[in-house]
Design a protein around this motif. Structure first.
Motif, PDB file in Angstrom:
ATOM      1  N   VAL A   5      50.639  40.856 -38.758  1.00 25.12           N
ATOM      2  CA  VAL A   5      49.574  41.367 -37.874  1.00 25.12           C
ATOM      3  C   VAL A   5      49.562  41.929 -37.437  1.00 25.12           C
ATOM      4  N   LEU A   6      49.767  44.052 -38.143  1.00 24.34           N
ATOM      5  CA  LEU A   6      49.075  44.605 -38.249  1.00 24.34           C
ATOM      6  C   LEU A   6      48.257  44.631 -39.629  1.00 24.34           C
ATOM      7  N   ARG A   7      47.975  43.992 -40.717  1.00 24.66           N
ATOM      8  CA  ARG A   7      47.026  43.565 -41.133  1.00 24.66           C
ATOM      9  C   ARG A   7      45.738  42.638 -40.967  1.00 24.66           C
ATOM     10  N   GLU A   8      46.464  41.930 -40.421  1.00 26.77           N
ATOM     11  CA  GLU A   8      45.524  40.621 -39.292  1.00 26.77           C
ATOM     12  C   GLU A   8      44.793  41.537 -38.269  1.00 26.77           C
ATOM     13  N   ASP A   9      45.218  42.666 -37.757  1.00 26.03           N
ATOM     14  CA  ASP A   9      44.302  43.427 -36.753  1.00 26.03           C
ATOM     15  C   ASP A   9      43.177  44.395 -37.721  1.00 26.03           C
ATOM     16  N   MET A  10      43.638  44.455 -38.907  1.00 25.95           N
ATOM     17  CA  MET A  10      43.117  46.064 -38.685  1.00 25.95           C
ATOM     18  C   MET A  10      41.704  45.052 -40.143  1.00 25.95           C
ATOM     19  N   VAL A  11      42.029  44.264 -40.027  1.00 19.08           N
ATOM     20  CA  VAL A  11      40.778  43.421 -41.331  1.00 19.08           C
ATOM     21  C   VAL A  11      39.512  42.598 -40.374  1.00 19.08           C
ATOM     22  N   ASP A  12      40.237  42.572 -38.587  1.00 21.78           N
ATOM     23  CA  ASP A  12      39.555  41.870 -38.336  1.00 21.78           C
ATOM     24  C   ASP A  12      38.398  43.185 -37.489  1.00 21.78           C
ATOM     25  N   GLY A  13      38.754  44.502 -37.107  1.00 24.28           N
ATOM     26  CA  GLY A  13      38.330  45.216 -37.026  1.00 24.28           C
ATOM     27  C   GLY A  13      37.040  45.452 -38.006  1.00 24.28           C
ATOM     28  N   LEU A  14      37.330  45.023 -39.235  1.00 21.51           N
ATOM     29  CA  LEU A  14      37.066  46.101 -40.321  1.00 21.51           C
ATOM     30  C   LEU A  14      35.081  44.882 -39.875  1.00 21.51           C
ATOM     31  N   GLU A  15      35.576  43.672 -39.754  1.00 21.92           N
ATOM     32  CA  GLU A  15      34.911  42.808 -40.188  1.00 21.92           C
ATOM     33  C   GLU A  15      33.932  43.199 -38.478  1.00 21.92           C
ATOM     34  N   SER A  16      34.820  42.803 -37.487  1.00 22.10           N
ATOM     35  CA  SER A  16      34.385  43.390 -35.772  1.00 22.10           C
ATOM     36  C   SER A  16      32.470  43.394 -36.063  1.00 22.10           C
ATOM     37  N   ALA A  17      32.013  43.444 -35.468  1.00 25.17           N
ATOM     38  CA  ALA A  17      30.446  43.919 -35.048  1.00 25.17           C
ATOM     39  C   ALA A  17      30.099  45.215 -35.014  1.00 25.17           C
ATOM     40  N   THR A  18      32.062  45.653 -33.992  1.00 27.41           N
ATOM     41  CA  THR A  18      31.060  47.448 -33.821  1.00 27.41           C
ATOM     42  C   THR A  18      31.492  48.329 -35.401  1.00 27.41           C
ATOM     43  N   LYS A  19      32.224  47.868 -36.066  1.00 30.06           N
ATOM     44  CA  LYS A  19      32.174  48.254 -37.078  1.00 30.06           C
ATOM     45  C   LYS A  19      31.238  47.853 -38.136  1.00 30.06           C
TER      46      LYS A  19
END
Length: 249
Positions: A5-19
């Motif tokens: 779950v932490l790994r999914e959150d990490m990658v989702d964050g990198l793909e987000s419009a914010t980053k």
């Protein structure tokens, strides 16, 4: 919390419009698959998007790993050399993309090499070859390489390493000293510049993490080391961790 779950959150964050860091789907899938916590003592730190220090070496943040791998533009079955093995995480992600036996990594620090080997084996990537040697000399026994990554800054990549690129190869490195930009060089000399980055400098033969003189040509390094060794007295000697005695140079 479950590392997956932490790994999914990490990658989702990198793909987000914010980053907006990660656009390559293959790299995203690979980063979702590699158990990054196997390369750290604290799994909570493993999935934080920031740098860490382990055994005197800088461990890249997830966003920086994503950037350098996208700049490499890896293709299936590419033969890859990573100069600066670090804790082995970048090599593991590359292994997901091209196959573990196609990945070769070198590091000048023996403790780091041991750490990387142990981490990679624990994470399931023991097919990656990690060797202790001067990265400025590359890994000629396995050359040529389709892709080469310098995980250390240099004004220009070492000539010996450039010569180990295949005819249509690509080398990626942080160019500069204080101010750095990620840059890709083709075997024909074409260059592509990317965003600003911050990496530790490339160490040469005889240097270890924490020493003061870095990123010189080998001959200049040896001559400079001799001059400084002759001038050092007392407590200053404690600043140096010698791999070889000066007399052997």
């Amino acid at each position: 919390m479950d590392p997956a779950v932490l790994r999914e959150d990490m990658v989702d964050g990198l793909e987000s419009a914010t980053k907006d860091v990660l656009q390559d789907e293959a790299v995203a899938v690979a980063m979702r698959d590699v158990p990054r916590h196997e390369f750290f003592d604290d799994e909570r730190l493993a999935y934080a998007d920031r740098e860490h220090e382990v055994l005197g070496t800088r461990v890249l943040s997830p966003r920086t790993v994503a950037r350098v791998l996208q700049a490499l533009a890896l293709e299936d079955d590419d033969s890859v050399l990573i100069v600066g093995a670090g804790v082995g995480y970048t090599a593991a992600v590359v292994a997901e993309l091209v196959g573990a036996t196609n990945v070769h990594a070198v590091d000048i620090s023996r403790p780091i090499v041991i750490e990387a080997r142990q981490n990679l084996e624990r994470a399931g990537y023991d097919g990656v070859l990690v060797d202790c040697r001067d990265g400025a000399q590359g890994f000629p026994e396995y050359a040529p390489f389709d892709r080469i990554l310098l995980e250390a800054a240099a004004v220009e990549p070492p000539r010996a390493v450039l010569e180990q690129l295949s005819a249509d190869g690509r080398l990626v490195f942080p160019r500069g000293s204080q101010r750095q930009r990620l840059e890709a060089i083709s075997a024909t000399g074409d260059r592509t510049r990317f965003e600003a980055v911050s990496f530790a400098p490339l160490l040469v033969d005889g240097e270890q993490s924490g020493t003061l003189e870095r990123n010189r040509m080998a001959r200049e390094d040896r001559e400079h080391a001799v001059r400084r060794a002759e001038s050092r007295r007392g407590w200053e000697q404690d600043w140096i961790e010698w791999e070889h005695s000066v007399s052997s140079r």
